[in-house]
Write a protein that holds these residues in place. Structure first.
Motif, PDB file in Angstrom:
ATOM      1  N   TYR A   1       0.821  -1.209   0.000  1.00 62.86           N
ATOM      2  CA  TYR A   1       0.000   0.000   0.000  1.00 62.86           C
ATOM      3  C   TYR A   1       0.858   1.264   0.000  1.00 62.86           C
ATOM      4  N   SER A   2       1.970   1.231   0.723  1.00 61.36           N
ATOM      5  CA  SER A   2       2.748   2.443   0.954  1.00 61.36           C
ATOM      6  C   SER A   2       3.386   3.012  -0.298  1.00 61.36           C
ATOM      7  N   ILE A   3       3.514   2.214  -1.367  1.00 57.12           N
ATOM      8  CA  ILE A   3       4.184   2.698  -2.575  1.00 57.12           C
ATOM      9  C   ILE A   3       3.445   3.881  -3.182  1.00 57.12           C
ATOM     10  N   TRP A   4       2.132   3.951  -3.009  1.00 52.52           N
ATOM     11  CA  TRP A   4       1.381   5.096  -3.526  1.00 52.52           C
ATOM     12  C   TRP A   4       1.731   6.380  -2.787  1.00 52.52           C
TER      13      TRP A   4
ATOM     14  N   GLY B   1       8.623   7.381 -13.359  1.00 54.12           N
ATOM     15  CA  GLY B   1       8.203   7.128 -11.984  1.00 54.12           C
ATOM     16  C   GLY B   1       6.898   6.362 -11.925  1.00 54.12           C
ATOM     17  N   ALA B   2       5.904   6.759 -12.743  1.00 56.21           N
ATOM     18  CA  ALA B   2       4.621   6.055 -12.757  1.00 56.21           C
ATOM     19  C   ALA B   2       4.803   4.606 -13.197  1.00 56.21           C
ATOM     20  N   TYR B   3       5.609   4.402 -14.229  1.00 57.59           N
ATOM     21  CA  TYR B   3       5.818   3.046 -14.748  1.00 57.59           C
ATOM     22  C   TYR B   3       6.570   2.173 -13.735  1.00 57.59           C
ATOM     23  N   GLN B   4       7.709   2.679 -13.258  1.00 54.75           N
ATOM     24  CA  GLN B   4       8.549   1.879 -12.365  1.00 54.75           C
ATOM     25  C   GLN B   4       7.839   1.546 -11.060  1.00 54.75           C
ATOM     26  N   ARG B   5       7.132   2.505 -10.494  1.00 53.55           N
ATOM     27  CA  ARG B   5       6.512   2.252  -9.190  1.00 53.55           C
ATOM     28  C   ARG B   5       5.290   1.345  -9.307  1.00 53.55           C
ATOM     29  N   CYS B   6       4.537   1.461 -10.391  1.00 57.51           N
ATOM     30  CA  CYS B   6       3.443   0.494 -10.578  1.00 57.51           C
ATOM     31  C   CYS B   6       3.996  -0.920 -10.746  1.00 57.51           C
ATOM     32  N   MET B   7       5.105  -1.053 -11.498  1.00 58.09           N
ATOM     33  CA  MET B   7       5.718  -2.369 -11.638  1.00 58.09           C
ATOM     34  C   MET B   7       6.293  -2.851 -10.307  1.00 58.09           C
ATOM     35  N   PHE B   8       6.748  -1.917  -9.465  1.00 61.07           N
ATOM     36  CA  PHE B   8       7.251  -2.282  -8.136  1.00 61.07           C
ATOM     37  C   PHE B   8       6.120  -2.838  -7.281  1.00 61.07           C
ATOM     38  N   ILE B   9       4.945  -2.189  -7.331  1.00 61.59           N
ATOM     39  CA  ILE B   9       3.785  -2.714  -6.613  1.00 61.59           C
ATOM     40  C   ILE B   9       3.469  -4.131  -7.074  1.00 61.59           C
TER      41      ILE B   9
ATOM     42  N   ARG C   1      -2.453  -5.040  -6.804  1.00 64.66           N
ATOM     43  CA  ARG C   1      -1.845  -5.402  -8.088  1.00 64.66           C
ATOM     44  C   ARG C   1      -2.773  -5.024  -9.245  1.00 64.66           C
ATOM     45  N   ALA C   2      -4.067  -5.283  -9.096  1.00 61.56           N
ATOM     46  CA  ALA C   2      -5.028  -4.932 -10.149  1.00 61.56           C
ATOM     47  C   ALA C   2      -5.092  -3.420 -10.338  1.00 61.56           C
ATOM     48  N   LEU C   3      -5.035  -2.670  -9.248  1.00 59.60           N
ATOM     49  CA  LEU C   3      -5.030  -1.213  -9.350  1.00 59.60           C
ATOM     50  C   LEU C   3      -3.799  -0.735 -10.105  1.00 59.60           C
ATOM     51  N   ALA C   4      -2.638  -1.308  -9.790  1.00 57.20           N
ATOM     52  CA  ALA C   4      -1.411  -0.928 -10.495  1.00 57.20           C
ATOM     53  C   ALA C   4      -1.509  -1.261 -11.978  1.00 57.20           C
ATOM     54  N   TYR C   5      -2.035  -2.436 -12.304  1.00 60.98           N
ATOM     55  CA  TYR C   5      -2.183  -2.795 -13.715  1.00 60.98           C
ATOM     56  C   TYR C   5      -3.195  -1.883 -14.414  1.00 60.98           C
ATOM     57  N   SER C   6      -4.228  -1.429 -13.697  1.00 63.64           N
ATOM     58  CA  SER C   6      -5.205  -0.523 -14.316  1.00 63.64           C
ATOM     59  C   SER C   6      -4.559   0.818 -14.663  1.00 63.64           C
ATOM     60  N   VAL C   7      -3.640   1.285 -13.818  1.00 64.63           N
ATOM     61  CA  VAL C   7      -2.920   2.522 -14.117  1.00 64.63           C
ATOM     62  C   VAL C   7      -2.005   2.320 -15.323  1.00 64.63           C
ATOM     63  N   LEU C   8      -1.313   1.187 -15.363  1.00 64.03           N
ATOM     64  CA  LEU C   8      -0.440   0.892 -16.499  1.00 64.03           C
ATOM     65  C   LEU C   8      -1.239   0.750 -17.792  1.00 64.03           C
ATOM     66  N   LEU C   9      -2.412   0.129 -17.714  1.00 65.95           N
ATOM     67  CA  LEU C   9      -3.277   0.023 -18.885  1.00 65.95           C
ATOM     68  C   LEU C   9      -3.682   1.401 -19.377  1.00 65.95           C
ATOM     69  N   ASP C  10      -4.041   2.271 -18.454  1.00 70.36           N
ATOM     70  CA  ASP C  10      -4.483   3.611 -18.800  1.00 70.36           C
ATOM     71  C   ASP C  10      -3.343   4.438 -19.401  1.00 70.36           C
ATOM     72  N   LEU C  11      -2.160   4.365 -18.801  1.00 66.95           N
ATOM     73  CA  LEU C  11      -1.056   5.223 -19.211  1.00 66.95           C
ATOM     74  C   LEU C  11      -0.214   4.637 -20.343  1.00 66.95           C
ATOM     75  N   PHE C  12      -0.056   3.297 -20.367  1.00 64.42           N
ATOM     76  CA  PHE C  12       0.909   2.686 -21.291  1.00 64.42           C
ATOM     77  C   PHE C  12       0.303   1.628 -22.216  1.00 64.42           C
ATOM     78  N   ARG C  13      -0.897   1.218 -21.950  1.00 68.32           N
ATOM     79  CA  ARG C  13      -1.654   0.258 -22.766  1.00 68.32           C
ATOM     80  C   ARG C  13      -1.162  -1.173 -22.695  1.00 68.32           C
ATOM     81  N   ASN C  14       0.142  -1.408 -22.882  1.00 65.64           N
ATOM     82  CA  ASN C  14       0.616  -2.785 -23.060  1.00 65.64           C
ATOM     83  C   ASN C  14       1.856  -3.048 -22.202  1.00 65.64           C
ATOM     84  N   PRO C  15       1.722  -3.031 -20.877  1.00 70.18           N
ATOM     85  CA  PRO C  15       2.876  -3.210 -20.006  1.00 70.18           C
ATOM     86  C   PRO C  15       3.307  -4.666 -19.929  1.00 70.18           C
TER      87      PRO C  15
END
Length: 475
Positions: free
Chosen positions: A55-58, A123-131, A161-175
Motif C-alpha cells: 500500500y505504501s508505494i502510492w 516514476g509512474a511506470y517503475q513504481r506500478c511495476m514495483f507494486i 496489483r489490479a489497481l497498479a495494472y489498471s494505471v499501467l493500462l491507462d497510461l501505457f496500454r501494453n505493459p
C-alpha cells in the motif's frame, strides 16, 4: 487503526533465480541479506507489515526517510507515484500547467515526449511495476502461511496489483505482464498497436477484481486506508466506464451495476465540500472517501504526495502560506489554466474574481494574480495563474499545521465520483439506472457546492459536455 500505523513496517522483496541443474539454488552467504524467508519469520505481524508495504508505494518515495527513493537515478520527489500519476493526468490537460524549468515539465505541459528520461513517466511506470513485484512475491509467501487472515491479505494484495495494472493500462496500454504464477518476463497481453486497446489485460483485471472481492471486507467495514468491497466495485466501475477505450467494448451497463453496488453500500457525501481536502479528512469526510492514499506528517516524509500537491500550488509570504495552507513553504509552480477557471459560475453583475464564484467548489486565491496563463506557462503566481486552495494541511476545526509533511489524505476514490460515473454511463446508454436518478445525484453535488436549489439541473441539461465540466468542478 490509526493511519500512521500503515507506514510502520516494511517487508523485504527477494528476487529468485534458478537453473536447470539446481546448482544455483543456494541461500545468500551474507547474514545481513534479508530474504523473504527471514522477513516473514521475523515477527508475528510480518505478513501484515508486508501487506502495508505494498500500500505504501502510492504514498512514499522510499523507506529511509526524507528524500529517499526506491528507484536509483531519479529524483525522489519527482518520481513519487501519486505525484507522477497526478501530473500525467492533470498537467497534460487544459486544467493545470506547471511553470518550473525541470526537464519533465515541458514534455507534460505540451504532450511532447522529447527528453531522454521523463521522471513523471518513468516514476509512474517503475513504481506500478514495483507494486506488482511486491504483490507477486507477497502472494507466493502468504499462500502457505498459517494465519487466520490469509485469504483477506491475499485479496488485498491482488486488489493492489489490479489497481497498479489498471494505471499501467491507462497510461501505457501494453505493459509487461507478470503474476505470482509466472515469474518470467512473458509477452504482455496482446494489445492493438494502433490504438490504446488491450482487451486481454482489461479482462484479466476485471476477473482479478471479481475473484478477490469475496475475501475483502464488506464495503465500509474494513480498516481505513485499505481495500474493501466498495473500493473493488469502484475500480470496476471506472474500468467499465472506459472499456471502449481500453478494450473496444461497451460496458456501460456493467458500470451502472458497479456504481449501484457502491451507492447501496451506505456511503454518504461529506457535509462540506472543503472537508474532503483537509488534514482531518480521514475523520470528517470518512463516509464519502472509499479508498484514500494515506498521509501522516510524522511518518510520510516525501517531496511527492500531498507535500507536492499543496506546496507546488502555493506561493507568497511565509505567514500567509502557513495560515492558508498549513505548510511552511510554497514552490510557485502549479496553477490552473484560464479554461479551467472559466467553467465555474460567477455572479452576473460582478467581475470574475475568486470571491464572486458562486460554487464553493471553486477554491481559488486570486490576490495579485492574473486568471489566464500564457501558452508558455512559465512565470510567477503574481503574473500568471490563480492559486488553487483546494488541499490544505489545516483541520476542519481551524488547527493550522506548520510542517512540510501534511496529514491530509488524498481521496483517490470517493462517492461523488461514483455519482458522476453513474450519470455518464446512463447518458451513454447503460441499463439498470435512470436519467432521473442520475440528475438527483448531480443535484446533490451541486447543492453542496451552491447551497441553493437554483443550481439544480434537469434531464435536458445532462449532456456529456455538462458531465465533463461537472467532473472538473467536483473532482
Amino acid at each position: 487503526m490509526n493511519k500512521k500505523y500503515i507506514f510502520a513496517a516494511v517487508a523485504g522483496l527477494t528476487l529468485f533465480m534458478s537453473s536447470c541443474t539446481g546448482d544455483l539454488d543456494v541461500k545468500p552467504l551474507d547474514p545481513n541479506v534479508m530474504t523473504a524467508e527471514k522477513a516473514y519469520n521475523s515477527s508475528d505481524d510480518a505478513y501484515l507489515k508486508g501487506l502495508l508495504k505494498i500500500y505504501s508505494i502510492w504514498a512514499m518515495s522510499g523507506q529511509d526517510g526524507e528524500g529517499s527513493s526506491d528507484i536509483s537515478g531519479l529524483d525522489a520527489g519527482n518520481c513519487q507515484l501519486m505525484r507522477c500519476w497526478w501530473n500525467l493526468n492533470e498537467v497534460s490537460t487544459d486544467e493545470a500547467k506547471n511553470a518550473w524549468g525541470d526537464d519533465w515539465v515541458a514534455d507534460i505541459n505540451f504532450n511532447a515526449w522529447n527528453t531522454i528520461q521523463n521522471e513523471a513517466i518513468e516514476g509512474a511506470y517503475q513504481r506500478c511495476m514495483f507494486i506488482i513485484a511486491l504483490a507477486n512475491e507477497y502472494i507466493r509467501q502468504v499462500k502457505d502461511a498459517g494465519i487466520a487472515e490469509k485469504n483477506q491479505y491475499i485479496a488485498e494484495a491482488r486488489f493492489c496489483r489490479a489497481l497498479a495494472y489498471s494505471v499501467l493500462l491507462d497510461l501505457f496500454r501494453n505493459p509487461p505482464f507478470i503474476t505470482d504464477e509466472n515469474f518470467s518476463v512473458a509477452p504482455s497481453p496482446v494489445g492493438d498497436a494502433a490504438s490504446r486497446k488491450n482487451p486481454t489485460l482489461f479482462n484479466w483485471i476485471i476477473s482479478e477484481l471479481t475473484a478477490c472481492e469475496a475475501d475483502l471486507p464488506a464495503a465500509r467495514q474494513g480498516i481505513y486506508g485499505r481495500a474493501d468491497q466498495g473500493a473493488c466495485e469502484f475500480l470496476k466501475a471506472r474500468l467499465f466506464l472506459n472499456a471502449e477505450v481500453f478494450a473496444g467494448e461497451n460496458h456501460y451497463t456493467d458500470c451502472v451495476t458497479a456504481c449501484n453496488n457502491v451507492i447501496n453500500a451506505g456511503y454518504s457525501l461529506a457535509n462540506n465540500y472543503e472537508d474532503l481536502f483537509l488534514a482531518d479528512n480521514d475523520k470528517v469526510a470518512k463516509n464519502e472517501i472509499i479508498f484514500p492514499i494515506v498521509f501522516d506528517g510524522a511518518n510520510t516524509a516525501t517531496w511527492g504526495g500531498m507535500t507536492f500537491l499543496i506546496m507546488a500550488s502555493t506561493a507568497g509570504d511565509e505567514a500567509d502560506i502557513k495560515s492558508l495552507r498549513g505548510v511552511n513553504a510554497g514552490w510557485d509552480g502549479m496553477r490552473p489554466t484560464g479554461q479551467f477557471v472559466d467553467i465555474f459560475d460567477f455572479d452576473n453583475d460582478a467581475a470574475p474574481t475568486a470571491a464572486t464564484i458562486k460554487d464553493e467548489r471553486g477554491l481559488f486565491n486570486d490576490a495579485g494574480r492574473s486568471q489566464h496563463i500564457t501558452t508558455t506557462p512559465k512565470g510567477t503566481f503574481t503574473s500568471e495563474g490563480w492559486e488553487v486552495l483546494k488541499f490544505k494541511n489545516v483541520s476542519s476545526t481551524g488547527d493550522v499545521k506548520d510542517n512540510a509533511w501534511p496529514d491530509t489524505d488524498f481521496p483517490m476514490f470517493r462517492l461523488a465520483d461514483v455519482y458522476l460515473m453513474y450519470a455518464e454511463a446512463v447518458v451513454r446508454g447503460g441499463q439498470g439506472g435512470s436519467k432521473g436518478t442520475a440528475v438527483g445525484y448531480i443535484n446533490d453535488l451541486r447543492m453542496r457546492g451552491y447551497h441553493s436549489a437554483l443550481s439544480n439541473i434537469s434531464e435536458n441539461d445532462m449532456t456529456l459536455d455538462f458531465i465533463l465540466n461537472e467532473r472538473a468542478r467536483e473532482l
